[in-house]
Write an enzyme that holds these catalytic residues in place. Structure first.
Site, short mmCIF file in Angstrom:
data_model
loop_
_atom_site.label_atom_id
_atom_site.label_comp_id
_atom_site.label_asym_id
_atom_site.label_seq_id
_atom_site.Cartn_x
_atom_site.Cartn_y
_atom_site.Cartn_z
N ARG A 51 -3.95 -6.90 0.08
CA ARG A 51 -3.72 -7.26 1.50
C ARG A 51 -4.83 -8.19 2.01
NH1 ARG A 51 0.10 -4.86 0.09
NH2 ARG A 51 1.44 -3.45 1.29
N SER A 103 2.68 -0.98 7.68
CA SER A 103 1.48 -0.13 7.52
C SER A 103 0.41 -0.60 8.49
CB SER A 103 0.92 -0.26 6.11
OG SER A 103 1.88 0.11 5.17
N GLU A 160 -4.92 -2.64 8.75
CA GLU A 160 -4.37 -3.72 7.93
C GLU A 160 -3.85 -4.82 8.85
OE1 GLU A 160 -0.68 -4.95 6.68
OE2 GLU A 160 -0.67 -3.44 5.09
N1 EPU Z 1 2.32 9.75 1.94
C1 EPU Z 1 2.28 10.97 2.61
N2 EPU Z 1 2.74 11.02 3.89
C2 EPU Z 1 3.24 9.94 4.53
C3 EPU Z 1 3.28 8.71 3.84
C4 EPU Z 1 2.83 8.63 2.55
O1 EPU Z 1 1.84 11.98 2.08
O2 EPU Z 1 3.65 10.08 5.71
C5 EPU Z 1 1.82 9.70 0.54
C6 EPU Z 1 2.80 10.23 -0.47
O3 EPU Z 1 2.05 10.86 -1.48
C7 EPU Z 1 3.44 8.99 -1.04
C8 EPU Z 1 2.27 8.02 -1.00
O4 EPU Z 1 1.58 8.37 0.20
O5 EPU Z 1 3.89 9.17 -2.35
C9 EPU Z 1 2.66 6.57 -0.98
O6 EPU Z 1 3.55 6.31 0.11
P1 EPU Z 1 4.48 5.02 0.13
O7 EPU Z 1 5.19 4.85 -1.15
O8 EPU Z 1 5.32 5.07 1.37
O9 EPU Z 1 3.46 3.83 0.18
P2 EPU Z 1 2.13 3.58 1.01
O10 EPU Z 1 0.98 3.61 0.09
O11 EPU Z 1 2.08 4.48 2.20
C10 EPU Z 1 2.14 1.00 0.56
C11 EPU Z 1 2.10 -0.26 1.34
C12 EPU Z 1 3.45 -0.55 1.98
C13 EPU Z 1 4.48 -0.67 0.89
C14 EPU Z 1 4.49 0.64 0.08
C15 EPU Z 1 5.38 0.57 -1.14
C16 EPU Z 1 -0.20 -0.47 2.09
C17 EPU Z 1 -1.13 -0.43 3.26
N3 EPU Z 1 1.08 -0.18 2.37
O12 EPU Z 1 2.37 2.06 1.48
O13 EPU Z 1 3.36 -1.82 2.63
O14 EPU Z 1 5.78 -0.91 1.41
O15 EPU Z 1 3.15 0.92 -0.42
O16 EPU Z 1 4.82 -0.29 -2.08
O17 EPU Z 1 -0.62 -0.76 0.99
C18 EPU Z 1 2.90 -2.87 4.70
O18 EPU Z 1 1.91 -3.37 4.15
O19 EPU Z 1 3.15 -3.11 5.92
C19 EPU Z 1 3.74 -1.95 3.95
C20 EPU Z 1 4.79 -1.32 4.51
#
Ligand code: EPU
Length: 337
Positions: free
Chosen positions: A162, A237, A333
């Site tokens: 990012r 995010s 972010e």
């Molecule tokens: N999780 C929770 N609770 C929540 C959300 C997430 O416990 O409410 C934990 C779970 O363990 C889950 C893990 O977080 O398995 C990962 O969650 P998710 O797959 O939704 O991904 P993220 O790490 O929260 C990142 C990116 C997203 C992108 C997704 C999928 C960042 C800051 N965000 O989110 O990007 O869509 O991975 O690749 O790196 C964005 O940048 O605006 C964005 C949406």
């Protein structure tokens, strides 16, 4: 070219925050952009793309330049690859769909991300195991001060998680006017390793997915987890996933054995901020019209009339509570103005 005074930016930021711009102008060509830049001091310019990664907390006492350059084309192609270029004001998702319709692979995991092509490199957008930098070839940008045109290669963009040079050394100095990608025409490198993509494909009974199948799976997952900004204001995010040292992680894991993590390198561990926020008790939390999404704790939302300040305050409250509970300082972010 029309300059509008005291223009509301509510329709120009996906949080749907109602602040106004002292002056607003939409530019549809590089010549028009240069002419605005010539007439206005650099310090009085505020660049606005799709407004999808931005929290506006105050009225903007400057000329807001909305980059509305349109057009996409195939620059050259071989049997294996296609080099495509899109102008900065093209909607990102529509551009991805255009590439997929032509059978070009590489961007399918980045389907359905709000925002415009020109702002995508600034934060090196990423999702489901793929980042923009994986298919990025170069971008063309205009220097705000000198109006000189410069081509940035991928290496020159210094892409990170990012992150890019446009968020650091060159912040506020260049306006990206178009972006060029190198995409595959055959032997596509599908990336379905991200857990939920595999299961979404399985649910549809798809064993040998095409690039379009992967895109459809991503769209389905995003729709289930992430709110549509047209219905519920948000900026994706709000925070980055923090990266901590192996030592700090081992202390944390002792206290919270169920904490999810990803190994980044021998001494770097990434923790999902969504988990930290959820387990600090904020998932689905709401204070007035500012809230935390019920399906994804990393996403802050505007239920209607929240001000940027109220959303910012909520983010600060979350930062301090996560810090108190886990000794981790979350970093936003989104760009905050
Ligand atoms: N999780 C929770 N609770 C929540 C959300 C997430 O416990 O409410 C934990 C779970 O363990 C889950 C893990 O977080 O398995 C990962 O969650 P998710 O797959 O939704 O991904 P993220 O790490 O929260 C990142 C990116 C997203 C992108 C997704 C999928 C960042 C800051 N965000 O989110 O990007 O869509 O991975 O690749 O790196 C964005 O940048 O605006 C964005 C949406």
């Amino acid at each position: 070219m029309e300059f509008v005074s005291n223009k509301s930016l509510k329709e120009h930021n996906t949080f749907g925050v109602d602040v106004s711009a002292k002056k607003f102008v939409a530019v549809h060509s590089v010549e028009a952009l240069k002419s605005v830049l010539k007439k206005t001091y650099a310090s009085e310019i505020f660049i606005l793309g799709g407004g999808s990664n931005m929290l506006l907390t105050q009225n903007i006492d400057a000329t807001v330049v909305h980059i509305d350059l349109k057009g996409k084309e195939i620059v050259r192609e071989t049997d294996e690859t296609a080099v495509v270029c899109a102008q900065a004001g093209e909607n990102w998702h529509q551009f991805v769909m255009w590439c997929l319709e032509k059978g070009f692979g590489g961007l399918e995991n980045l389907s359905f991300i709000p925002g415009n092509v020109g702002t995508a490199p600034i934060q090196n957008i990423g999702a489901y195991g793929v980042e923009l930098k994986d298919s990025f070839l170069e971008c063309e940008a205009i220097n705000i001060q000198t109006l000189e045109r410069r081509i940035f290669t991928a290496a020159e963009c210094k892409f990170g998680y990012r992150n890019s040079i446009f968020k650091n050394e060159l912040k506020g100095q260049y306006i990206i006017v178009n972006v060029t990608f190198s995409l595959s025409k055959k032997n596509h490198q599908l990336n379905t390793s991200y857990g939920s993509i595999d299961s979404a494909l399985e649910e549809e009974g798809i064993q040998n997915p095409t690039i379009k199948d992967v895109s459809n799976a991503v769209i389905k997952i995003r729709k289930a987890k992430l709110p549509d900004p047209k219905i519920l204001g948000n900026s994706g995010s709000f925070f980055k996933n923090p990266v901590i040292s192996a030592e700090a992680f081992s202390i944390l894991q002792n206290k919270f054995p169920e904490i999810p993590f990803y190994n980044i390198s021998a001494n770097e561990i990434k923790i999902p901020a969504g988990w930290l926020i959820e387990h600090a008790g904020y998932k689905g939390f709401r204070n007035g019209d500012a809230g935390v999404h019920k399906n994804q704790a990393l996403v802050l939302v505007n239920y209607g009339e929240a001000t940027g300040g109220q959303i910012l305050n909520l983010s600060k409250e979350i930062i301090s509570e996560v810090k108190r509970k886990y000794q981790i300082v979350l970093e936003p972010e989104v760009n905050i103005f």
